[in-house]
Write a protein that holds these residues in place. Structure first.
Motif, PDB file in Angstrom:
ATOM      1  N   SER A 176      24.608  20.993  36.773  1.00  0.00           N
ATOM      2  CA  SER A 176      25.992  21.456  36.851  1.00  0.00           C
ATOM      3  C   SER A 176      26.072  22.679  37.749  1.00  0.00           C
ATOM      4  O   SER A 176      25.153  23.508  37.779  1.00  0.00           O
ATOM      5  CB  SER A 176      26.516  21.858  35.474  1.00  0.00           C
ATOM      6  N   PHE A 177      27.188  22.772  38.402  1.00  0.00           N
ATOM      7  CA  PHE A 177      27.462  23.936  39.234  1.00  0.00           C
ATOM      8  C   PHE A 177      28.884  24.393  38.936  1.00  0.00           C
ATOM      9  O   PHE A 177      29.780  23.566  38.778  1.00  0.00           O
ATOM     10  CB  PHE A 177      27.313  23.575  40.709  1.00  0.00           C
ATOM     11  N   ALA A 178      29.086  25.682  38.834  1.00  0.00           N
ATOM     12  CA  ALA A 178      30.447  26.178  38.634  1.00  0.00           C
ATOM     13  C   ALA A 178      30.567  27.555  39.255  1.00  0.00           C
ATOM     14  O   ALA A 178      29.600  28.334  39.278  1.00  0.00           O
ATOM     15  CB  ALA A 178      30.790  26.250  37.149  1.00  0.00           C
ATOM     16  N   SER A 179      31.724  27.826  39.776  1.00  0.00           N
ATOM     17  CA  SER A 179      31.999  29.160  40.287  1.00  0.00           C
ATOM     18  C   SER A 179      33.409  29.537  39.853  1.00  0.00           C
ATOM     19  O   SER A 179      34.337  28.744  39.997  1.00  0.00           O
ATOM     20  CB  SER A 179      31.867  29.168  41.813  1.00  0.00           C
ATOM     21  N   VAL A 180      33.518  30.738  39.300  1.00  0.00           N
ATOM     22  CA  VAL A 180      34.808  31.180  38.785  1.00  0.00           C
ATOM     23  C   VAL A 180      35.120  32.544  39.385  1.00  0.00           C
ATOM     24  O   VAL A 180      34.256  33.412  39.430  1.00  0.00           O
ATOM     25  CB  VAL A 180      34.785  31.279  37.241  1.00  0.00           C
ATOM     26  N   ALA A 181      36.348  32.707  39.858  1.00  0.00           N
ATOM     27  CA  ALA A 181      36.778  33.999  40.392  1.00  0.00           C
ATOM     28  C   ALA A 181      37.926  34.527  39.549  1.00  0.00           C
ATOM     29  O   ALA A 181      38.813  33.777  39.158  1.00  0.00           O
ATOM     30  CB  ALA A 181      37.218  33.842  41.838  1.00  0.00           C
ATOM     31  N   ASN A 182      37.859  35.807  39.239  1.00  0.00           N
ATOM     32  CA  ASN A 182      38.948  36.488  38.539  1.00  0.00           C
ATOM     33  C   ASN A 182      39.445  37.580  39.476  1.00  0.00           C
ATOM     34  O   ASN A 182      38.742  38.540  39.764  1.00  0.00           O
ATOM     35  CB  ASN A 182      38.450  37.110  37.229  1.00  0.00           C
ATOM     36  N   PRO A 215      32.622  42.470  43.776  1.00  0.00           N
ATOM     37  CA  PRO A 215      32.771  43.195  45.043  1.00  0.00           C
ATOM     38  C   PRO A 215      33.728  44.376  44.919  1.00  0.00           C
ATOM     39  O   PRO A 215      33.622  45.341  45.658  1.00  0.00           O
ATOM     40  CB  PRO A 215      33.318  42.143  46.009  1.00  0.00           C
ATOM     41  N   SER A 216      34.671  44.291  43.993  1.00  0.00           N
ATOM     42  CA  SER A 216      35.567  45.432  43.796  1.00  0.00           C
ATOM     43  C   SER A 216      36.037  45.395  42.352  1.00  0.00           C
ATOM     44  O   SER A 216      35.729  44.455  41.622  1.00  0.00           O
ATOM     45  CB  SER A 216      36.775  45.328  44.734  1.00  0.00           C
ATOM     46  N   ASN A 217      36.803  46.404  41.972  1.00  0.00           N
ATOM     47  CA  ASN A 217      37.315  46.409  40.608  1.00  0.00           C
ATOM     48  C   ASN A 217      38.289  45.267  40.368  1.00  0.00           C
ATOM     49  O   ASN A 217      38.587  44.929  39.241  1.00  0.00           O
ATOM     50  CB  ASN A 217      38.011  47.731  40.315  1.00  0.00           C
ATOM     51  N   ASP A 218      38.810  44.717  41.461  1.00  0.00           N
ATOM     52  CA  ASP A 218      39.848  43.705  41.303  1.00  0.00           C
ATOM     53  C   ASP A 218      39.337  42.285  41.475  1.00  0.00           C
ATOM     54  O   ASP A 218      40.116  41.339  41.403  1.00  0.00           O
ATOM     55  CB  ASP A 218      40.972  43.962  42.325  1.00  0.00           C
ATOM     56  N   LEU A 219      38.079  42.132  41.755  1.00  0.00           N
ATOM     57  CA  LEU A 219      37.571  40.773  41.976  1.00  0.00           C
ATOM     58  C   LEU A 219      36.204  40.608  41.322  1.00  0.00           C
ATOM     59  O   LEU A 219      35.313  41.450  41.491  1.00  0.00           O
ATOM     60  CB  LEU A 219      37.462  40.487  43.478  1.00  0.00           C
ATOM     61  N   LYS A 220      36.106  39.534  40.552  1.00  0.00           N
ATOM     62  CA  LYS A 220      34.831  39.186  39.935  1.00  0.00           C
ATOM     63  C   LYS A 220      34.558  37.730  40.258  1.00  0.00           C
ATOM     64  O   LYS A 220      35.442  36.888  40.102  1.00  0.00           O
ATOM     65  CB  LYS A 220      34.915  39.319  38.411  1.00  0.00           C
ATOM     66  N   GLY A 237      35.727  19.294  40.387  1.00  0.00           N
ATOM     67  CA  GLY A 237      37.137  19.636  40.431  1.00  0.00           C
ATOM     68  C   GLY A 237      37.360  21.079  40.767  1.00  0.00           C
ATOM     69  O   GLY A 237      36.419  21.837  41.038  1.00  0.00           O
ATOM     70  N   ALA A 238      38.619  21.433  40.738  1.00  0.00           N
ATOM     71  CA  ALA A 238      39.021  22.800  41.025  1.00  0.00           C
ATOM     72  C   ALA A 238      40.213  23.135  40.141  1.00  0.00           C
ATOM     73  O   ALA A 238      40.962  22.245  39.740  1.00  0.00           O
ATOM     74  CB  ALA A 238      39.405  22.942  42.495  1.00  0.00           C
ATOM     75  N   TRP A 239      40.347  24.406  39.819  1.00  0.00           N
ATOM     76  CA  TRP A 239      41.471  24.819  38.989  1.00  0.00           C
ATOM     77  C   TRP A 239      41.895  26.234  39.371  1.00  0.00           C
ATOM     78  O   TRP A 239      41.118  26.994  39.946  1.00  0.00           O
ATOM     79  CB  TRP A 239      41.109  24.778  37.504  1.00  0.00           C
ATOM     80  N   ALA A 240      43.104  26.551  39.055  1.00  0.00           N
ATOM     81  CA  ALA A 240      43.597  27.902  39.273  1.00  0.00           C
ATOM     82  C   ALA A 240      44.750  28.163  38.321  1.00  0.00           C
ATOM     83  O   ALA A 240      45.543  27.267  38.029  1.00  0.00           O
ATOM     84  CB  ALA A 240      44.066  28.087  40.718  1.00  0.00           C
ATOM     85  N   VAL A 241      44.766  29.375  37.815  1.00  0.00           N
ATOM     86  CA  VAL A 241      45.869  29.784  36.958  1.00  0.00           C
ATOM     87  C   VAL A 241      46.343  31.150  37.456  1.00  0.00           C
ATOM     88  O   VAL A 241      45.548  32.071  37.611  1.00  0.00           O
ATOM     89  CB  VAL A 241      45.450  29.898  35.476  1.00  0.00           C
ATOM     90  N   LYS A 255      47.662  38.224  38.597  1.00  0.00           N
ATOM     91  CA  LYS A 255      46.226  37.964  38.464  1.00  0.00           C
ATOM     92  C   LYS A 255      46.006  36.475  38.644  1.00  0.00           C
ATOM     93  O   LYS A 255      46.772  35.671  38.097  1.00  0.00           O
ATOM     94  CB  LYS A 255      45.732  38.340  37.071  1.00  0.00           C
ATOM     95  N   VAL A 256      44.986  36.178  39.373  1.00  0.00           N
ATOM     96  CA  VAL A 256      44.688  34.767  39.590  1.00  0.00           C
ATOM     97  C   VAL A 256      43.268  34.495  39.120  1.00  0.00           C
ATOM     98  O   VAL A 256      42.327  35.211  39.473  1.00  0.00           O
ATOM     99  CB  VAL A 256      44.837  34.392  41.084  1.00  0.00           C
ATOM    100  N   ASN A 257      43.132  33.478  38.294  1.00  0.00           N
ATOM    101  CA  ASN A 257      41.806  33.014  37.889  1.00  0.00           C
ATOM    102  C   ASN A 257      41.650  31.600  38.420  1.00  0.00           C
ATOM    103  O   ASN A 257      42.585  30.801  38.353  1.00  0.00           O
ATOM    104  CB  ASN A 257      41.661  32.988  36.379  1.00  0.00           C
ATOM    105  N   GLY A 258      40.481  31.315  38.962  1.00  0.00           N
ATOM    106  CA  GLY A 258      40.323  29.964  39.481  1.00  0.00           C
ATOM    107  C   GLY A 258      38.860  29.635  39.631  1.00  0.00           C
ATOM    108  O   GLY A 258      37.989  30.507  39.544  1.00  0.00           O
ATOM    109  N   GLY A 259      38.593  28.366  39.855  1.00  0.00           N
ATOM    110  CA  GLY A 259      37.194  28.005  39.998  1.00  0.00           C
ATOM    111  C   GLY A 259      37.010  26.604  40.512  1.00  0.00           C
ATOM    112  O   GLY A 259      37.962  25.815  40.634  1.00  0.00           O
TER     113      GLY A 259
END
Lengths: 915, 287
Positions: free
Chosen positions: A471-477, A367-372, A558-562, A485-489
């Motif tokens: 399997s289902f997964a969604s990851v956001a950067n 959606p933007s340069n800062d979010l994938k 599950g869920a994760w974030a770094v 910067k936050v990465n999570g999914g």
């Protein structure tokens, strides 16, 4: 240990408390040969793992750096020589175009070839009662990497079954285009699911150890992301042929990648075949296919979707592990007891067939340069089958059964008998290999009057696990601010495996009676002997399911974030994850020994697990930096280790609990243009592991299940890697791993009769404290020379050394019970209980390559590599003690350890054509 | 368009290479055919002649054991059967003259040698010995340094001595016993006792009817046999504790029992092959 945590914490705090203005560096990456932009290139700041990005389809990148100063930018892409650029960051700036040069083709293919071997020889075996897995298992997790230690160690250490830091494959997560591919039932990495598709799966992002990644929380041993996105694949058409004498003899492979075309589509295709009539080990044949398709459609600037589908069906005759006596008699350390002649043809009794067709659908949203945001759905269904001989009330058909070897007769028979056995084993394949003819003849002699049919006494069964998984997964950067910067999914997987036995070949007979012969011997004929109580005394025929059948259900989510914080001379991250796991067994057969615990659903086992990790990097100068990581995580037990006799009953191990892991490492890095070094110290403690194995117990004269819990281990050590460019053409690499991986508790075991579940021993203490983890060298070191000669010639030589390798021990021999009757101070006590090790060894590998260009268009490369040039065939990489330890034979050597041997001299010749 | 060209080129290459790759790993096999049991060895010695060579201690048979014969070859029909576990590593064969126990260090012999199978045995280098007076043909083994008669040591050695001859099974008719036939010359033969019953049926210890043997402790049991027609002395029904039918309650009626006549230090021991050999359906007679 404590200091380490203190340091890490201090670094973390320092990192978080410093904040500066940030700069953005943009630029373009091109192919130095064609001038075309290169997509998918990893761009990062040396020593700052969290500051990284990849070039887009136009070869452009944009990198946010928190503060001005001198930096090294690294540009890495498979097939190209990595490049480092020194920049002086002052505010927002554009970096000069980076021209990446293709690796001299020969060199690239050395890397490819070595990768081939690691891929192909990964073995995932747990279904053999005697824990006889393939002897040539190596970690598939050693990948080409920018890390100096891993890249030097990756190829040279594989023949010795080296595991980085002594971790099993289940501690490293492997993602295929967003989907975790570790087997949910056992945790094993499943590299063979895409075996032979090397070109299509070459683009890999590897994080080592606890370092954070932007696609997952990461396992203890790191995480690997295989990028199959066709718009980021190298544009090429490539055909290659390889001849070798390792696990197969021939390989053909063809790959095409279109890159992103004008119509917004990108396509990758790959196909391969590998085969052998007889590979390095006698009696091992091989037949494998690989098919891969990926298609991507760019919908608009913000959205792309891609579909990846692949399958790699593989069928192969397996290598068996035998005793040294049999190997000496056969005068071959690769003696394979699994095969014999059938009508003059070599037939292997143990044939493995596996495939796991997989389809993965990705949605890429920027959606933007800062979010994938990358969202993925995957579906796979697979089968994993291994055939084996089975027999009923007839002589053991295995040629290396201890009663068929000279040593068995040496005790009491005249010397002429011992000589006759020695002679027969050395010269007559009827005795040294499986005598298929005699098995058929026994069946032909087994007319059963009751049924008017021939009842097979020998047959080949097939042990099968069919699985399906969604399997289902969604990851956001997300670049929250330029510093943060936050990465999570989130992710969810649902798995069902169906495990059962099938009659594969009745060897001339008409039927098999579906009863348990061990139970029959113990209990005579009664309901207890029935494998399928609802269909008693069933006559089963080829293709019929028999013996056992159950489903394993595993769900996890599950869920994760770094979060990463990037400051001037510090960097820090903190991450957490949560995983919910549930599994249960559904029995499809009512077993006569467990009429109330075998059919239908078992209780559900549920686990809540979490992990936290944190780390920091201190950039002393642009070329020196120190980083440290700490983590604590818990992990649910795997289905495979959770039931005492999973084939026949749903009785779970008492007190199932999540394993706890505490780990930390500290790294010192130098990254000068001609000199790279990493020095690492690490410490990991595992707590509350469990282990379940089954074997024939001579003392109880029955099959037993041996369930251990409360296993604690500590893996600690030092890793060192260095790469020195001595001249423009000569590179010297070195790597060393000095580890100590030890058991640090006295686990307790519950021993039950497989037959009927009777508890033979409860909470028996296993005295293995300070034993070493088996079957990986705890010391490994390598030094290599690479010489890039003029006219695209390439030469390489590597010498590797391995030490401190241990043999897997039979836990039941380390009990007070076994030592009963041996007085304190009796040397026999030491002989019985001490852990065995194998000798150190060194291996020399050499390679030569040449690439040339034809008609200005076709790249041809030829590469020839010889592993173990000195043909060292007595290199034992490990082994295991036999689980049989009759009390009166504890010191007799009648059931000696079995050892794995690394291959002797082998070659790998590749000819490739790329355009 | 360019990509289509590439793909078609690629497909062409793949197809041609796959055609090349046709011959490769084979995982399918034709069944092995049933073999006919043939041997070129011809018997030159009767079992009676062979047994007559034996004195009272272990002896090895050689090319000079019988003057004028460079080899000693016997043949006989298999009468024993270890399927139900009453016989162990032991094969009884019988010819027109006599019968002998072949000791073979191998279990599951019935998988190879069915009742009625004719076998030819090359006796050279094998040993004759006895156990309690019953002559056995086999090998020797060291029992704490003392050589004793034992079995031919597994397939490698058995295959040098024992050969199946013919695929037809022709079972031997059991010798119908009477008191005069209960003698050393008939040891090892398949026999049948008519008008017989088990002498004592009730255990005075457990107050239960006897079982054939003590399956729980794997102990062999001898049960006395009596006839209302013939007076036999020292005749027992012997059953191994490892027999599959050891735990079964004995038949308490009268009738006939078929089995191999074995011998130990003056006692004749009838050993049945399975419970089909026990036919005690008639009412029990009073002594």
């Amino acid at each position: 240990m404590k200091q380490l945590f203190t340091l890490a914490f201090a670094l973390l705090v320092l990192g978080v408390t410093s904040a500066f203005a940030q700069s953005t560096v943009t630029g373009l990456v091109k192919d130095s040969g064609t001038g075309n932009p290169v997509a998918g290139v990893s761009v990062g700041v040396a020593g700052a793992s969290s500051v990284a990005t990849a070039t887009n389809v136009n070869g452009e990148y944009s990198l946010t750096i928190s503060s001005p100063g001198k930096y090294q930018l690294e540009f890495i892409f498979p097939g190209y020589t990595s490049q480092t650029v020194n920049i002086d960051v002052v505010g927002t700036m554009t970096c000069p175009d980076v021209m990446l040069a293709k690796v001299p083709v020969a060199q690239a293919d050395v890397v490819e070839n070595l990768n081939v071997n690691t891929y192909d020889e990964v073995t995932i075996s747990s279904d053999d009662l005697d824990s006889e897995s393939s002897t040539q298992a190596v970690s598939g997790l050693l990948q080409s990497s920018k890390d100096v230690f891993v890249s030097a160690a990756a190829y040279s250490f594989s023949p010795a079954r080296f595991q980085v830091r002594g971790y099993d494959s289940e501690y490293t997560d492997v993602y295929m285009s967003g989907i975790s591919t570790n087997d949910l039932e056992s945790g094993y990495g499943s590299w063979s699911a895409w075996g032979g598709l090397n070109d299509a799966t070459r683009s890999q992002l590897v994080t080592n150890g606890l370092a954070p990644s932007n696609f997952s929380f990461g396992g203890l041993g790191g995480a690997t992301y295989i990028n199959t996105r066709p718009s980021q694949a190298r544009v090429q058409t490539k055909v290659s042929y390889a001849a070798t004498n390792r696990t197969y003899n021939n390989r053909i492979m063809a790959t095409y990648s279109s890159g992103l075309m004008d119509n917004g589509l990108a396509i990758s295709l790959s196909a391969s075949r590998r085969w052998a009539e007889e590979a390095y080990v006698p009696g091992t044949n091989y037949d494998a296919w690989g098919l891969f398709l990926a298609i991507e459609k760019k919908l608009n600037d913000n959205h792309s979707i891609s579909l990846t589908a692949y399958n790699a069906p593989t069928k192969r005759g397996m290598q068996g592990v035998s005793t040294d006596e049999a190997k000496e008699l056969a005068d071959d350390n690769y003696y394979n007891p699994n095969w014999g002649y059938q009508n003059g043809e070599v037939r292997n009794a143990k044939v493995r067939y596996q495939q796991k067709p997989t389809a993965i659908l990705n949605h890429y949203w920027e959606p933007s340069n800062d979010l994938k945001v990358t969202t993925t759905i995957g579906y796979s269904f697979g089968t994993y089958q291994t055939t084996a001989l089975n027999w009923y009330d007839a002589q053991d058909p295995r040629p290396d059964y201890y009663r068929k070897l000279p040593s068995y007769w040496a005790e009491s028979a005249p010397q002429s008998v011992v000589d006759a056995y020695t002679e027969a084993f050395a010269n007559d394949p009827t005795y040294s290999q499986i005598d298929w003819n005699s098995l058929y003849q026994v069946n032909y002699n087994s007319y059963d009057e009751g049924t008017g049919e021939y009842r097979s006494k020998y047959m080949v069964e097939n042990r099968i696990t069919d699985s399906r998984q969604i399997s289902f997964a969604s990851v956001a950067n997300w670049n929250f601010t330029p510093e943060i910067k936050v990465n999570g999914g989130i992710n969810y997987s649902s798995y069902v495996g169906k495990s059962y036995k099938e009659i594969e070949d009745l060897l001339g007979g008409d039927h098999w009676l579906d009863i348990d012969q061990f139970a029959e011997r113990d209990f005579g004929s009664s309901d207890l002997v029935q494998n399928d109580l609802d269909n008693p005394n069933r006559l089963v025929r080829e293709g019929d399911t028999y013996g056992y059948s159950y489903d394993s259900h595993v769900n996890n989510g599950g869920a994760w974030a770094v979060g990463n914080y990037v400051a001037d001379s510090y960097e820090a991250y903190f991450g957490a994850n949560y995983t919910f796991t549930e599994f249960w067994r559904h029995g499809n057969m009512r077993n006569g020994r467990f009429p109330n615990n075998s059919k239908g659903d078992s209780d559900k086992n549920q686990f809540h697990d979490f992990g936290v990790k944190a780390g920091a990097t201190w950039k002393i100068t642009g070329r020196h930096y120190v980083d440290a990581n700490v983590a604590y995580m818990t992990r649910a037990p795997y289905f495979r280790n959770s039931y005492i006799a999973v084939r026949t009953s749903d009785i779970a191990i008492d007190g199932l609990t999540s394993e706890k892991i505490m780990s930390g490492d500290i790294n010192y890095n130098i990254r000068a243009p001609f000199f790279k070094v990493r020095l690492t110290g690490y410490y990991t403690k595992f707590m509350d592991q469990q282990d379940c194995r089954s074997f024939y117990d001579d003392n109880g004269q029955t099959f037993v299940n041996f369930a251990m819990k409360g296993i604690d281990k500590v893996n600690r050590g030092i890793e060192f890697g260095a790469e020195v460019k001595a001249t423009a053409a000569l590179t010297v690499t070195a790597a060393a791993s000095l580890g100590a991986y030890q058991y640090k508790s006295r686990p307790t075991a519950t021993v039950t009769k497989d037959n009927i579940g009777t508890v033979l021993k409860e909470n028996e203490v296993i005295y293995i404290k300070n034993f070493y983890v088996a079957n990986t060298p705890q010391t490994a070191a390598t030094i290599g020379l690479n010489y890039a000669a003029p006219k695209y010639w390439y030469f390489g030589a590597t010498y590797s050394y391995f030490d401190h390798m241990y043999v897997d021990f039979a836990p039941g021999k380390r009990t007070a019970d076994v030592l009963l009757g041996y007085d304190e101070g009796d040397p026999a006590r030491e002989e019985i209980t001490k852990q065995q090790s194998v000798s150190n060894a060194g291996l020399l590998d050499v390679s030569v390559g040449k690439s040339l260009r034809l008609a200005y268009k076709y790249n041809v490369n030829i590469n020839f590599q010889i592993s173990n040039l000195l043909d060292k065939t007595d290199f034992r990489t490990g082994g295991y003690e036999q689980s049989r330890y009759p009390k009166d034979e504890l010191t007799s050597g009648k059931f000696p350890s079995k050892y794995f041997y690394a291959y002797g001299r082998t070659f790998y010749l590749t000819v490739g054509l790329r355009f | 368009m360019k990509s289509i060209k590439h793909i078609s080129k690629l497909a062409l290459i793949m197809v041609s290479v796959l055609v090349m790759a046709q011959s490769c790993a084979d995982f399918d096999f034709d069944d092995i055919k049933k073999t006919s049991n043939e041997t070129t060895l011809v018997a030159n010695t009767t079992i009676a002649e062979l047994k007559a060579l034996y004195g009272s201690s272990i002896m090895q048979l050689t090319s000079s054991s019988i003057a004028g014969r460079d080899s000693i070859i016997i043949e006989g029909i298999v009468t024993s059967d270890d399927r139900d576990g009453n016989f162990y590593k032991s094969l009884f064969i019988q010819d027109a003259t006599s019968a002998i126990e072949l000791k073979l260090s191998k279990t599951g012999l019935y998988n190879d040698y069915k009742r009625g199978q004719k076998v030819v045995v090359l006796c050279n280098d094998a040993y004759l010995g006895d156990y309690g007076g019953q002559i056995q043909l086999g090998s020797i083994y060291s029992n704490s340094g003392v050589w004793e008669i034992g079995g031919l040591e597994g397939d490698v050695i058995i295959s040098k001595h024992v050969f199946k001859s013919g695929n037809e099974l022709n079972e031997v008719a059991p010798l119908v016993m009477n008191s005069s036939l209960l003698k050393v010359a008939n040891i090892g033969k398949l026999v049948v006792f008519n008008n017989i019953q088990i002498a004592d049926t009730l255990s005075l210890v457990s107050h239960k009817t006897y079982t054939y043997a003590d399956a729980e402790n794997d102990v062999t049991i001898n049960l006395g046999l009596v006839s209302n027609v013939v007076s036999y002395s020292n005749l027992v029904l012997r059953t191994s504790g490892y027999a599959k039918f050891a735990e079964k309650t004995i038949a308490t009626g009268s009738g006939s029992i078929t089995g191999i006549l074995t011998y130990y230090n003056g006692t004749y021991q009838l050993m049945v092959r399975d419970l089909d050999d026990v036919d005690l359906d008639d009412t029990r007679f009073q002594m």
